[in-house]
Design an enzyme around this catalytic site. Structure first.
Site, PDB file in Angstrom:
ATOM      1  N   ASP A 194      10.636  12.604  -6.126  1.00  0.00           N
ATOM      2  CA  ASP A 194      11.150  11.932  -4.930  1.00  0.00           C
ATOM      3  C   ASP A 194      12.302  10.983  -5.214  1.00  0.00           C
ATOM      4  OD1 ASP A 194       9.412  13.160  -3.186  1.00  0.00           O
ATOM      5  OD2 ASP A 194       7.806  11.756  -3.655  1.00  0.00           O
ATOM      6  N   HIS A 220       3.807   8.786 -11.915  1.00  0.00           N
ATOM      7  CA  HIS A 220       3.090   9.954 -11.415  1.00  0.00           C
ATOM      8  C   HIS A 220       1.699   9.977 -12.011  1.00  0.00           C
ATOM      9  CE1 HIS A 220       2.152  14.085 -10.332  1.00  0.00           C
ATOM     10  NE2 HIS A 220       3.085  13.944  -9.413  1.00  0.00           N
TER      11      HIS A 220
HETATM   12  N1  CMC Z   1       6.474   0.697 -10.262  1.00  0.00           N
HETATM   13  C1  CMC Z   1       5.932  -0.283 -11.014  1.00  0.00           C
HETATM   14  N2  CMC Z   1       4.747  -0.192 -11.633  1.00  0.00           N
HETATM   15  C2  CMC Z   1       4.067   0.957 -11.503  1.00  0.00           C
HETATM   16  C3  CMC Z   1       4.572   2.035 -10.740  1.00  0.00           C
HETATM   17  C4  CMC Z   1       5.814   1.879 -10.111  1.00  0.00           C
HETATM   18  N3  CMC Z   1       6.339   2.867  -9.368  1.00  0.00           N
HETATM   19  N4  CMC Z   1       3.681   3.064 -10.769  1.00  0.00           N
HETATM   20  C5  CMC Z   1       2.667   2.648 -11.526  1.00  0.00           C
HETATM   21  N5  CMC Z   1       2.899   1.386 -11.968  1.00  0.00           N
HETATM   22  C6  CMC Z   1       2.023   0.598 -12.860  1.00  0.00           C
HETATM   23  C7  CMC Z   1       0.805   0.085 -12.092  1.00  0.00           C
HETATM   24  O1  CMC Z   1       1.048  -1.203 -11.559  1.00  0.00           O
HETATM   25  C8  CMC Z   1      -0.264   0.096 -13.138  1.00  0.00           C
HETATM   26  O2  CMC Z   1      -0.097  -1.072 -13.926  1.00  0.00           O
HETATM   27  P1  CMC Z   1      -1.400  -1.777 -14.606  1.00  0.00           P
HETATM   28  O3  CMC Z   1      -1.959  -0.757 -15.560  1.00  0.00           O
HETATM   29  O4  CMC Z   1      -0.814  -2.976 -15.287  1.00  0.00           O
HETATM   30  O5  CMC Z   1      -2.329  -2.096 -13.473  1.00  0.00           O
HETATM   31  C9  CMC Z   1       0.094   1.303 -14.013  1.00  0.00           C
HETATM   32  O6  CMC Z   1       1.513   1.496 -13.834  1.00  0.00           O
HETATM   33  C10 CMC Z   1      -0.638   2.589 -13.635  1.00  0.00           C
HETATM   34  O7  CMC Z   1      -0.463   2.793 -12.235  1.00  0.00           O
HETATM   35  P2  CMC Z   1      -1.564   3.451 -11.293  1.00  0.00           P
HETATM   36  O8  CMC Z   1      -1.278   3.087  -9.872  1.00  0.00           O
HETATM   37  O9  CMC Z   1      -2.923   3.132 -11.821  1.00  0.00           O
HETATM   38  O10 CMC Z   1      -1.278   4.983 -11.549  1.00  0.00           O
HETATM   39  P3  CMC Z   1      -1.698   6.159 -10.595  1.00  0.00           P
HETATM   40  O11 CMC Z   1      -1.735   7.371 -11.440  1.00  0.00           O
HETATM   41  O12 CMC Z   1      -2.921   5.819  -9.817  1.00  0.00           O
HETATM   42  O13 CMC Z   1      -0.504   6.209  -9.529  1.00  0.00           O
HETATM   43  C11 CMC Z   1       1.464   6.769  -8.359  1.00  0.00           C
HETATM   44  C12 CMC Z   1       0.507   7.152  -9.504  1.00  0.00           C
HETATM   45  C13 CMC Z   1       2.469   7.902  -8.159  1.00  0.00           C
HETATM   46  C14 CMC Z   1       0.691   6.583  -7.057  1.00  0.00           C
HETATM   47  C15 CMC Z   1       2.205   5.457  -8.741  1.00  0.00           C
HETATM   48  O14 CMC Z   1       2.946   5.621  -9.925  1.00  0.00           O
HETATM   49  C16 CMC Z   1       3.112   4.954  -7.614  1.00  0.00           C
HETATM   50  O15 CMC Z   1       2.638   4.249  -6.711  1.00  0.00           O
HETATM   51  N6  CMC Z   1       4.438   5.289  -7.657  1.00  0.00           N
HETATM   52  C17 CMC Z   1       5.351   4.934  -6.590  1.00  0.00           C
HETATM   53  C18 CMC Z   1       5.168   5.901  -5.420  1.00  0.00           C
HETATM   54  C19 CMC Z   1       5.754   7.278  -5.704  1.00  0.00           C
HETATM   55  O16 CMC Z   1       6.884   7.406  -6.165  1.00  0.00           O
HETATM   56  N7  CMC Z   1       4.976   8.313  -5.363  1.00  0.00           N
HETATM   57  C20 CMC Z   1       5.425   9.714  -5.468  1.00  0.00           C
HETATM   58  C21 CMC Z   1       4.629  10.512  -6.452  1.00  0.00           C
HETATM   59  S1  CMC Z   1       5.391  12.097  -6.813  1.00  0.00           S
HETATM   60  C22 CMC Z   1       5.395  12.983  -5.334  1.00  0.00           C
HETATM   61  C23 CMC Z   1       4.074  13.155  -4.699  1.00  0.00           C
HETATM   62  O17 CMC Z   1       3.043  13.274  -5.366  1.00  0.00           O
HETATM   63  O18 CMC Z   1       4.034  13.229  -3.477  1.00  0.00           O
END
Ligand code: CMC
Length: 428
Positions: free
Chosen positions: A363, A306
């Site tokens: 989720d 998140h």
């Molecule tokens: N699985 C594996 N690795 C992950 C995941 C994941 N679900 N989420 C983040 N990471 C890693 C990512 O690869 C990155 O690694 P590095 O620093 O080595 O590049 C690090 O963690 C930070 O990730 P980020 O994408 O920079 O973080 P963010 O804050 O931009 O993204 C997020 C947050 C929710 C988009 C992301 O965690 C994600 O894509 N999760 C899966 C989709 C999901 O479940 N979304 C629902 C969010 S809650 C409900 C809502 O808001 O609607």
């Protein structure tokens, strides 16, 4: 109290900017004069350090795993309140007194029907259309039916539009489902609760009476509460940005629905359940964990991580308990729940997920519950949109009544070609 300031040293000199305190949470540096004084912008893709507005609706402390609506913790609301009560709270700022709640519930139930002409819109969609595609279309189309509630300068019209949107979302979402399976649309039944009525419109048929199961009704109501609002997330910011130009509320909520659809946001509940089904068996989990950790593989564990929560998602805790309760009530075992629990266990003990502070989000378990209740996966995000409409309209109302509100207009760091002269096509 003397105003605190932050000094910024730039090539053009030193400048001071006020540090504005919130009631709780981080202070913000007020940089509204920055460009005028320095000729420079700030750079913050994804708005990770930018507060785009003031808000008194929802507070999140991502490190502590705290989510408050108008000051009330989400777990207390989920356990003790109802979706209608939370809707009133988000819209009006305080929990309703009994009379206020009764009046609000009555008002919402009197707006649940949609114009008959709107039903004909559905026939224009393919039967296999994604419900979110339908919702983008039909919610936007509401603007053409309710001209008497699109004057956004009139607080009363804004309230009527908000009631209409909250009331009609279940009807529109249930119609999307009915259309996909070829069953007739069911009219709302106003003596049922908001959630009970939605269950009936979705799973009832005209040929026989539908009896609402109170355990399922309660669980779904809880899911709606858990999705009702979440501060300035992508879809809420989209609603605010669309609304900042003065667009009508129905169009703004349609914009929010479009944003919510993406798999990084609301679409994650559908993606999470599809992923759990794909994993299929506990023995396959290590292979998926390895893929999630592989930098060369775009795969992510859906329902994990998140932007704000870096400790745990308080909504996920309630959701997990609700999943157990629903499956028990329905007398179902679901291998997908076993996979989910084991995946959570393995991931939470894995250095990659610990170091990156990746925890199950709201989720992760919601799909298991919705699946057990009988919703097809494609409907999951439409249910999220239904519940989030409350937050969207509350945030939209707050924005329109904020005297500091301006049209949203981010700037950029331009890295393209500098000025050059046009060459006719034959000379290129
Ligand atoms: N699985 C594996 N690795 C992950 C995941 C994941 N679900 N989420 C983040 N990471 C890693 C990512 O690869 C990155 O690694 P590095 O620093 O080595 O590049 C690090 O963690 C930070 O990730 P980020 O994408 O920079 O973080 P963010 O804050 O931009 O993204 C997020 C947050 C929710 C988009 C992301 O965690 C994600 O894509 N999760 C899966 C989709 C999901 O479940 N979304 C629902 C969010 S809650 C409900 C809502 O808001 O609607």
């Amino acid at each position: 109290m003397t105003e605190q300031t932050v000094k910024l040293t730039t090539p053009g000199g030193d400048f001071k900017y006020p540090l504005l305190p919130g009631s709780v949470g981080p202070d913000v540096i007020d940089i509204r004069n920055l460009y005028g004084q320095t000729g420079e912008f700030t750079y913050d893709p994804g708005f990770t350090s930018t507060a785009a507005c003031q808000s008194a609706i929802t507070y999140i402390d991502g490190d502590q795993g705290i989510l408050l609506h108008r000051g009330y913790p989400i777990d207390q609301l989920a356990e003790q309140s109802s979706f209608m009560e939370v809707a009133f709270l988000l819209l009006h700022g305080d929990l309703p007194k009994k009379k206020e709640l009764d009046e609000f519930t009555y008002t919402i139930s009197r707006h649940t029907m949609v114009h008959e002409q709107l039903a004909t819109f559905y026939r224009g969609f393919r039967r296999d259309a994604h419900p979110m595609a339908i919702m983008c279309g039909v919610v936007g189309a509401l603007s053409s039916f309710y001209h008497d509630s699109t004057d956004i300068t009139d607080p009363n019209q804004r309230l009527i539009a908000s009631h209409r949107l909250i009331a009609k979302m279940p009807t529109l979402a249930a119609m999307a489902y009915k259309y996909s399976i070829g069953q007739p649309f069911l009219f709302p039944q106003n003596d049922l609760s908001y959630t009970g009525n939605f269950l009936k419109m979705t799973f009832g048929v005209p040929a026989e009476p539908y009896v609402v199961n109170p355990v399922i009704e309660n669980a779904l109501d809880k899911i709606f509460i858990l999705h009702a609002d979440h501060e300035q997330n992508a879809s809420t910011s989209t609603v605010r940005l669309a609304g900042s130009s003065g667009a009508n509320p129905f169009a703004c909520i349609a914009a929010g629905i479009a944003c919510l659809w993406g798999p990084a946001h609301g679409g994650a509940n559908e993606a999470a359940l599809n992923m759990l089904r794909e994993i299929g068996d506990v023995k396959n989990i290590p292979a998926y964990i390895a893929r999630a950790k592989d930098k060369d593989d775009p795969f992510r564990l859906m329902g994990f991580g998140h932007r704000v929560y870096k400790n745990f998602d308080p909504r996920a805790k309630v959701m997990k308990a609700t999943a157990d309760a629903v499956l028990k009530e329905l007398g179902k075992t679901d291998p997908v729940l076993d996979v989910a629990k084991e995946l959570e266990h393995i991931a939470l003990n894995d250095a990659y997920f610990i170091d990156k502070k990746l925890y199950p989000n709201v989720d992760f378990y919601s799909g298991v519950i919705l699946n057990a209740i009988g919703f097809p996966t494609e409907m999951f995000t439409a249910l999220f949109a239904l519940a989030r409409t409350v937050g969207w309209v509350a945030q939209w109302n707050e924005m329109i009544s904020d005297p500091e509100q301006k049209i949203g207009r981010p700037r950029q760091l331009y890295v393209g070609a500098t000025q050059r002269d046009y060459t006719p096509v034959g000379k290129r």
